[in-house]
Design a protein around this motif. Sequence first.
Motif, PDB file in Angstrom:
ATOM      1  N   LYS A  91       0.803  -1.224   0.000  1.00 17.88           N
ATOM      2  CA  LYS A  91       0.000   0.000   0.000  1.00 17.88           C
ATOM      3  C   LYS A  91       0.835   1.272   0.000  1.00 17.88           C
ATOM      4  N   LEU A  92       2.040   1.199   0.543  1.00 19.56           N
ATOM      5  CA  LEU A  92       2.841   2.413   0.720  1.00 19.56           C
ATOM      6  C   LEU A  92       4.046   2.502  -0.214  1.00 19.56           C
ATOM      7  N   ARG A  93       4.143   1.613  -1.176  1.00 19.24           N
ATOM      8  CA  ARG A  93       5.345   1.532  -2.020  1.00 19.24           C
ATOM      9  C   ARG A  93       5.607   2.788  -2.838  1.00 19.24           C
ATOM     10  N   THR A  94       4.592   3.567  -3.158  1.00 24.94           N
ATOM     11  CA  THR A  94       4.797   4.770  -3.972  1.00 24.94           C
ATOM     12  C   THR A  94       4.950   6.033  -3.136  1.00 24.94           C
ATOM     13  N   LEU A  95       4.892   5.899  -1.833  1.00 28.59           N
ATOM     14  CA  LEU A  95       4.992   7.048  -0.942  1.00 28.59           C
ATOM     15  C   LEU A  95       6.408   7.609  -0.950  1.00 28.59           C
ATOM     16  N   ASN A  96       6.516   8.922  -0.981  1.00 31.42           N
ATOM     17  CA  ASN A  96       7.818   9.581  -0.990  1.00 31.42           C
ATOM     18  C   ASN A  96       8.327   9.720   0.448  1.00 31.42           C
ATOM     19  N   ALA A  97       8.865   8.626   0.976  1.00 32.78           N
ATOM     20  CA  ALA A  97       9.391   8.590   2.339  1.00 32.78           C
ATOM     21  C   ALA A  97      10.354   7.417   2.443  1.00 32.78           C
ATOM     22  N   ASN A  98      11.235   7.493   3.423  1.00 29.94           N
ATOM     23  CA  ASN A  98      12.100   6.355   3.735  1.00 29.94           C
ATOM     24  C   ASN A  98      11.333   5.497   4.729  1.00 29.94           C
ATOM     25  N   ILE A  99      10.930   4.316   4.288  1.00 29.99           N
ATOM     26  CA  ILE A  99      10.090   3.477   5.125  1.00 29.99           C
ATOM     27  C   ILE A  99      10.842   2.204   5.509  1.00 29.99           C
ATOM     28  N   PHE A 100      10.846   1.947   6.815  1.00 31.30           N
ATOM     29  CA  PHE A 100      11.480   0.760   7.369  1.00 31.30           C
ATOM     30  C   PHE A 100      10.386  -0.123   7.958  1.00 31.30           C
ATOM     31  N   TYR A 101      10.505  -1.423   7.713  1.00 29.98           N
ATOM     32  CA  TYR A 101       9.527  -2.393   8.215  1.00 29.98           C
ATOM     33  C   TYR A 101      10.263  -3.444   9.027  1.00 29.98           C
ATOM     34  N   THR A 102       9.698  -3.817  10.159  1.00 27.01           N
ATOM     35  CA  THR A 102      10.288  -4.889  10.941  1.00 27.01           C
ATOM     36  C   THR A 102       9.211  -5.618  11.723  1.00 27.01           C
ATOM     37  N   SER A 103       9.510  -6.873  12.015  1.00 23.82           N
ATOM     38  CA  SER A 103       8.574  -7.676  12.806  1.00 23.82           C
ATOM     39  C   SER A 103       9.151  -8.018  14.178  1.00 23.82           C
ATOM     40  N   THR A 104      10.336  -7.490  14.502  1.00 22.42           N
ATOM     41  CA  THR A 104      10.939  -7.784  15.800  1.00 22.42           C
ATOM     42  C   THR A 104      11.276  -6.503  16.560  1.00 22.42           C
ATOM     43  N   THR A 105      11.153  -6.579  17.872  1.00 21.39           N
ATOM     44  CA  THR A 105      11.487  -5.411  18.686  1.00 21.39           C
ATOM     45  C   THR A 105      12.994  -5.149  18.694  1.00 21.39           C
ATOM     46  N   LEU A 106      13.793  -6.186  18.580  1.00 24.01           N
ATOM     47  CA  LEU A 106      15.246  -6.013  18.538  1.00 24.01           C
ATOM     48  C   LEU A 106      15.651  -5.184  17.320  1.00 24.01           C
ATOM     49  N   GLU A 107      15.141  -5.572  16.157  1.00 21.33           N
ATOM     50  CA  GLU A 107      15.466  -4.825  14.944  1.00 21.33           C
ATOM     51  C   GLU A 107      14.896  -3.404  15.004  1.00 21.33           C
ATOM     52  N   ALA A 108      13.709  -3.256  15.568  1.00 21.88           N
ATOM     53  CA  ALA A 108      13.116  -1.926  15.700  1.00 21.88           C
ATOM     54  C   ALA A 108      13.991  -1.036  16.575  1.00 21.88           C
ATOM     55  N   THR A 109      14.492  -1.584  17.660  1.00 19.35           N
ATOM     56  CA  THR A 109      15.374  -0.814  18.543  1.00 19.35           C
ATOM     57  C   THR A 109      16.631  -0.384  17.803  1.00 19.35           C
ATOM     58  N   GLU A 110      17.212  -1.296  17.039  1.00 18.69           N
ATOM     59  CA  GLU A 110      18.413  -0.961  16.257  1.00 18.69           C
ATOM     60  C   GLU A 110      18.123   0.129  15.232  1.00 18.69           C
ATOM     61  N   LEU A 111      16.974   0.045  14.566  1.00 17.83           N
ATOM     62  CA  LEU A 111      16.603   1.072  13.594  1.00 17.83           C
ATOM     63  C   LEU A 111      16.369   2.425  14.274  1.00 17.83           C
ATOM     64  N   LEU A 112      15.752   2.419  15.424  1.00 19.13           N
ATOM     65  CA  LEU A 112      15.540   3.667  16.155  1.00 19.13           C
ATOM     66  C   LEU A 112      16.869   4.294  16.576  1.00 19.13           C
ATOM     67  N   LYS A 113      17.845   3.472  16.866  1.00 15.38           N
ATOM     68  CA  LYS A 113      19.165   3.975  17.241  1.00 15.38           C
ATOM     69  C   LYS A 113      19.964   4.472  16.043  1.00 15.38           C
ATOM     70  N   SER A 114      19.817   3.802  14.904  1.00 16.59           N
ATOM     71  CA  SER A 114      20.678   4.108  13.756  1.00 16.59           C
ATOM     72  C   SER A 114      20.068   5.073  12.745  1.00 16.59           C
ATOM     73  N   GLU A 115      18.777   5.185  12.730  1.00 12.37           N
ATOM     74  CA  GLU A 115      18.093   6.059  11.777  1.00 12.37           C
ATOM     75  C   GLU A 115      17.381   7.170  12.546  1.00 12.37           C
ATOM     76  N   SER A 116      17.189   8.263  11.902  1.00 10.78           N
ATOM     77  CA  SER A 116      16.460   9.368  12.523  1.00 10.78           C
ATOM     78  C   SER A 116      14.973   9.192  12.190  1.00 10.78           C
ATOM     79  N   ILE A 117      14.295   8.364  12.972  1.00  8.40           N
ATOM     80  CA  ILE A 117      12.897   8.016  12.705  1.00  8.40           C
ATOM     81  C   ILE A 117      11.991   9.174  13.132  1.00  8.40           C
ATOM     82  N   ASP A 118      11.124   9.594  12.210  1.00  6.95           N
ATOM     83  CA  ASP A 118      10.185  10.690  12.474  1.00  6.95           C
ATOM     84  C   ASP A 118       8.843  10.184  12.983  1.00  6.95           C
ATOM     85  N   ILE A 119       8.408   9.041  12.443  1.00  7.66           N
ATOM     86  CA  ILE A 119       7.086   8.505  12.789  1.00  7.66           C
ATOM     87  C   ILE A 119       7.212   7.005  13.036  1.00  7.66           C
ATOM     88  N   LEU A 120       6.575   6.541  14.112  1.00  2.00           N
ATOM     89  CA  LEU A 120       6.548   5.122  14.446  1.00  2.00           C
ATOM     90  C   LEU A 120       5.107   4.632  14.452  1.00  2.00           C
TER      91      LEU A 120
END
Length: 111
Positions: free
Chosen positions: A20-49
């Motif tokens: 549904k969001l493939r054409t959206l003009n944004a950097n979108i990260f998807y994860t199914s684990t809290t560990l990976e989400a934590t790493e992404l929050l630390k390494s990327e400047s996430i604006d919206i969760l």
Amino acid sequence: MKNILFLDDDIFIIKAYKRKLRTLNANIFYTSTTLEATELLKSESIDILFIDLNLEECTGIEFMDNNLTIIPEEIYLVTGANYTIEKNNSLINDVILKPINYTKVIDLILN
């Protein structure tokens, strides 16, 4: 360009977000684990969760409480349950009920 993170332990929900969001003009990260989400929050400047309420490892609320120093200011809780934002949970901007209204998700990202 906004950096968006979707955390949901249901792989079918993740796949639906991607479709549904493939054409959206944004950097979108998807994860199914809290560990990976934590790493992404630390390494990327996430604006919206966008975070599922009932994750396999913990609840979305517990995840936010455990990561207060790295979560963004704009957070949307996704749930199939009838959930209302309580006064003590000011971290959440809004609740998105399943089945997910992707038009609403896109509006939240763009505005």
